[in-house]
Scaffold this motif. Structure first.
Motif, PDB file in Angstrom:
ATOM      1  N   VAL A 279     -24.378  31.213 -16.610  1.00 29.71           N
ATOM      2  CA  VAL A 279     -25.324  32.162 -16.693  1.00 29.71           C
ATOM      3  C   VAL A 279     -26.272  32.134 -15.769  1.00 29.71           C
ATOM      4  CG1 VAL A 279     -26.834  33.125 -18.498  1.00 29.71           C
ATOM      5  CG2 VAL A 279     -24.805  31.922 -19.133  1.00 29.71           C
ATOM      6  N   ALA A 281     -29.924  32.888 -14.374  1.00 29.90           N
ATOM      7  CA  ALA A 281     -31.072  33.148 -14.771  1.00 29.90           C
ATOM      8  C   ALA A 281     -31.773  34.584 -14.947  1.00 29.90           C
ATOM      9  CB  ALA A 281     -32.083  31.978 -14.515  1.00 29.90           C
TER      10      ALA A 281
ATOM     11  N   TRP B  52     -34.972  34.716  -2.026  1.00 33.49           N
ATOM     12  CA  TRP B  52     -34.433  35.461  -3.202  1.00 33.49           C
ATOM     13  C   TRP B  52     -33.927  36.822  -2.647  1.00 33.49           C
ATOM     14  CZ3 TRP B  52     -39.286  35.183  -7.187  1.00 33.49           C
ATOM     15  CH2 TRP B  52     -39.030  33.943  -7.901  1.00 33.49           C
ATOM     16  N   GLU B  54     -31.048  37.791  -2.419  1.00 35.50           N
ATOM     17  CA  GLU B  54     -29.896  38.508  -3.339  1.00 35.50           C
ATOM     18  C   GLU B  54     -30.585  39.546  -4.066  1.00 35.50           C
ATOM     19  OE1 GLU B  54     -26.359  37.195  -6.305  1.00 35.50           O
ATOM     20  OE2 GLU B  54     -27.443  35.725  -5.415  1.00 35.50           O
ATOM     21  N   PHE B  55     -31.711  39.214  -4.641  1.00 34.74           N
ATOM     22  CA  PHE B  55     -32.281  40.104  -5.784  1.00 34.74           C
ATOM     23  C   PHE B  55     -33.421  40.941  -5.180  1.00 34.74           C
ATOM     24  CE2 PHE B  55     -30.981  36.033  -7.436  1.00 34.74           C
ATOM     25  CZ  PHE B  55     -30.020  36.501  -8.687  1.00 34.74           C
ATOM     26  N   PHE B 110     -41.252  45.910 -17.271  1.00 32.32           N
ATOM     27  CA  PHE B 110     -40.059  46.268 -17.252  1.00 32.32           C
ATOM     28  C   PHE B 110     -39.889  47.819 -16.735  1.00 32.32           C
ATOM     29  CE2 PHE B 110     -40.147  43.225 -20.809  1.00 32.32           C
ATOM     30  CZ  PHE B 110     -39.061  42.278 -20.095  1.00 32.32           C
ATOM     31  N   VAL B 270     -38.021  30.496 -17.778  1.00 36.07           N
ATOM     32  CA  VAL B 270     -39.149  31.281 -16.875  1.00 36.07           C
ATOM     33  C   VAL B 270     -38.920  30.856 -15.619  1.00 36.07           C
ATOM     34  CG1 VAL B 270     -40.769  31.775 -18.590  1.00 36.07           C
ATOM     35  CG2 VAL B 270     -40.918  29.642 -17.589  1.00 36.07           C
ATOM     36  N   GLY B 271     -38.197  29.591 -15.319  1.00 38.70           N
ATOM     37  CA  GLY B 271     -37.674  29.207 -13.982  1.00 38.70           C
ATOM     38  C   GLY B 271     -36.372  29.667 -13.883  1.00 38.70           C
ATOM     39  N   ALA B 272     -35.976  29.973 -12.566  1.00 37.11           N
ATOM     40  CA  ALA B 272     -34.499  30.589 -12.164  1.00 37.11           C
ATOM     41  C   ALA B 272     -33.837  29.839 -11.174  1.00 37.11           C
ATOM     42  CB  ALA B 272     -34.752  32.053 -11.722  1.00 37.11           C
ATOM     43  N   PRO B 273     -32.860  28.579 -11.908  1.00 36.86           N
ATOM     44  CA  PRO B 273     -32.020  28.070 -11.109  1.00 36.86           C
ATOM     45  C   PRO B 273     -31.133  28.787 -10.165  1.00 36.86           C
ATOM     46  CG  PRO B 273     -32.165  27.116 -13.285  1.00 36.86           C
ATOM     47  CD  PRO B 273     -32.777  28.387 -13.110  1.00 36.86           C
ATOM     48  N   GLU B 275     -28.267  28.923  -8.752  1.00 35.78           N
ATOM     49  CA  GLU B 275     -26.641  28.858  -9.033  1.00 35.78           C
ATOM     50  C   GLU B 275     -26.252  29.224 -10.423  1.00 35.78           C
ATOM     51  OE1 GLU B 275     -28.118  25.791  -9.181  1.00 35.78           O
ATOM     52  OE2 GLU B 275     -28.876  25.837  -7.236  1.00 35.78           O
ATOM     53  N   GLY B 276     -27.207  29.409 -11.423  1.00 40.15           N
ATOM     54  CA  GLY B 276     -26.725  29.716 -12.972  1.00 40.15           C
ATOM     55  C   GLY B 276     -26.550  28.358 -13.285  1.00 40.15           C
ATOM     56  N   GLY B 293     -34.607  34.940 -21.131  1.00 40.01           N
ATOM     57  CA  GLY B 293     -35.332  35.051 -20.076  1.00 40.01           C
ATOM     58  C   GLY B 293     -36.584  35.906 -20.185  1.00 40.01           C
ATOM     59  N   PRO B 295     -39.895  37.642 -17.982  1.00 44.12           N
ATOM     60  CA  PRO B 295     -40.829  37.840 -16.583  1.00 44.12           C
ATOM     61  C   PRO B 295     -42.018  38.338 -17.127  1.00 44.12           C
ATOM     62  CG  PRO B 295     -39.607  39.752 -17.215  1.00 44.12           C
ATOM     63  CD  PRO B 295     -39.418  38.832 -18.222  1.00 44.12           C
TER      64      PRO B 295
END
Lengths: 352, 352
Positions: A279, A281, B52, B54-55, B110, B270-273, B275-276, B293, B295
């Protein structure tokens, strides 16, 4: 105690075979049921083959079966809700402590002392509970459900597990008219999810890896079918779903479905891929989305589901088999070769 | 346009360095702010280093900073909420379309057309938005927040991102008096989560890999501290948490925390590892648990958070630095060597 005919497996690699088991005589609170049909759930196969050993090791011999429909043959002296001749069902639970806050909330599926219909400690016999692959069963009246008389009984049996397992999360996450709902996977659970979500008034989209399931999905109640391997088709639905019911028990890319959820949308897993899902994040954070799981349902909700299905004329699509074909059915179930659930005609037990 | 002093990075491996940037003259709806303090968020570092990509690929030069506290110096002709001299804040957002259903629900975070405080298309200049590592900023009054006067301003700055990022999910998931709440990780986000959850009345348990953080966790408002590597300590808390705020952005075993949730409990990331996380289906299914999650937050909720923190005298624990030490601070932040947030004293910009 009395002897009842049944089918059991002696070990993880043994076939199911005819046997005789001891059942208790009904106590004052018990209902004795002649089993007419028993659905074959994928959990039966996992349990027989001890594939869930990590979570729930199998005690042999095992008599599986928790999608039971039958007629009451006898009731204990204090039983008020049922009488001989009543059409009834038994699902995944046959007992709970009745006193914890989960039981008080009608959520017996979470009771720490719940007793499953098979492969659980049996408080009465001191042995292990035996399930529905049998000619009869004796169950505390609290765990016996009323089955609407208008049902095709073979097709009604799977409601007791596949029906409630899909109905409960659809209701819990507020699926109603006007909601956009996805169903991932079109098997025993998925096809029930489609029928129930449709009856709840949702716009239903089926996700499948097999384009040849499209026609069937539409017949079952889907409004749209998306072939999940087609990234363009998936992208068209980005950020639009209120709820997605994920019935797949094999490994799959959950992030590609999370990305389809609208803000505050939820995916609930009712299938259990053994290795876990990766999954990301950001897939959750972006839209404050959530990923959940849901197990069966409580007794009150299971009765509500049966009544709802009775009103909406919803049963499973089944292939009826005699008990003698059980091992062949398991092999076919392993290969997803059934549309969409096997239901055992328990009258066949008497013909051997 | 006018020129403002700032610090920017020219590329993913370039240090931040003094520069001059163009800011627009306030339009009729704008508030011009002299920046007094700007917190350093881990996102600043990710963006500067393009981690970041990729996003959200970084556009260079980048001026980071979205934890801004300052004084109003000028307002446009239609601005009603603010006047010169007011103490104000700016967080992660500086614009949104104002017309979509997200904006109408006060959930601008959002809005599909939201504009971030830095590294977003700037509708006014046609260029890119520049953040708070600068002597001033010009922002639409809708995105300017009132900052209570009783605050230590250096310590208040991190509320604009770390504060709202933790407050919003705590509120969304119903954390109140009597709830048992976990906070995983005791860094910039975690230490704010502890203070806010405590002020909301919850029983707060901090999970940390570092036993030497125990004393500090208790001082910040934790009622208990669990060393997460100690399986026995973890097991004592099984199935008891209503909510867990997970602030860890490195890889970790999320299932060991899911197993601590009571029925219907939630973990919000609220943290974003990057690799998932591997999520076991049974960890979710067992107690109908969910993993989510979240934001930042919308403007209404960010103001609510500032007012709440003002009433409860909550600010971040900060180490104040001059802007000239920014690159050293980034290196220390990479090594989690800060208790618990850096705050840049922007007066230092004038001393170079």
């Amino acid at each position: 105690m009395y002897q009842a005919q049944a089918y059991s497996a002696a070990g993880a690699t043994a076939p199911l075979a005819a046997t005789s088991i001891s059942r208790r005589e009904p106590t004052e609170r018990d209902v004795q049921i002649e089993i007419l049909f028993c659905g074959i759930c994928h959990s039966d196969l996992h349990a027989v083959r001890d594939e869930w050993n990590e979570f729930m090791p199998t005690i042999y011999p095992i008599v599986p079966g928790h999608e039971i429909v039958g007629r009451v043959t006898n009731v204990g002296s204090t039983v008020k809700k049922f009488k001989p001749g009543d059409l009834v069902g038994v699902g995944c639970l046959v007992d709970s402590d009745g006193t914890c806050h989960e039981c008080e909330a009608d959520l017996e599926q979470f009771c720490p002392n719940r007793i499953l219909t098979y492969n659980s400690p049996d408080r009465h016999s001191g042995s292990v509970t035996y399930g529905g692959y049998s000619e009869s069963v004796v169950v505390d009246e609290r765990f016996v459900l009323r089955v609407p008389e208008n049902f095709d009984l073979a097709a009604a049996a799977p409601l007791l597990c596949a029906g409630i397992t899909t109905y409960s999360p659809l209701r819990h996450w507020g699926v109603t008219k006007g909601k956009k709902v996805g169903v991932v996977g079109l098997g025993g659970l998925g096809h029930m999810g489609v029928k129930i979500a449709n009856a709840l008034g949702a716009h239903v989209v089926v996700f499948t890896t097999s384009p040849n399931k499209t026609e069937d999905a539409l017949r079952l109640g889907a409004h749209e079918v998306v072939v999940s391997r087609n990234a363009d088709e998936m992208a068209k639905h980005a950020e639009t779903f209120d709820f997605i019911l994920d019935t797949v028990s094999a490994q799959h890319d959950i992030n590609s479905y999370l990305d389809l959820l609208a803000r505050d949308g939820n995916i609930t897993l009712v299938g259990a891929p053994p290795e876990g899902l990766n999954v990301k994040a950001f897939s959750l954070i972006g839209g404050r989305r959530s990923l959940s799981g849901s197990p069966i349902g409580g007794l009150r909700e299971t009765q509500e589901m049966l009544d709802f299905c009775g009103e909406h004329d919803i049963t499973a699509d089944v292939e009826v088999i005699p008990i003698q074909k059980i091992n062949e059915a398991y092999d076919r179930l392993s290969n997803s070769d059934v549309k969409y659930r096997f239901s055992i005609d328990m009258a066949s037990l008497k013909s051997q």
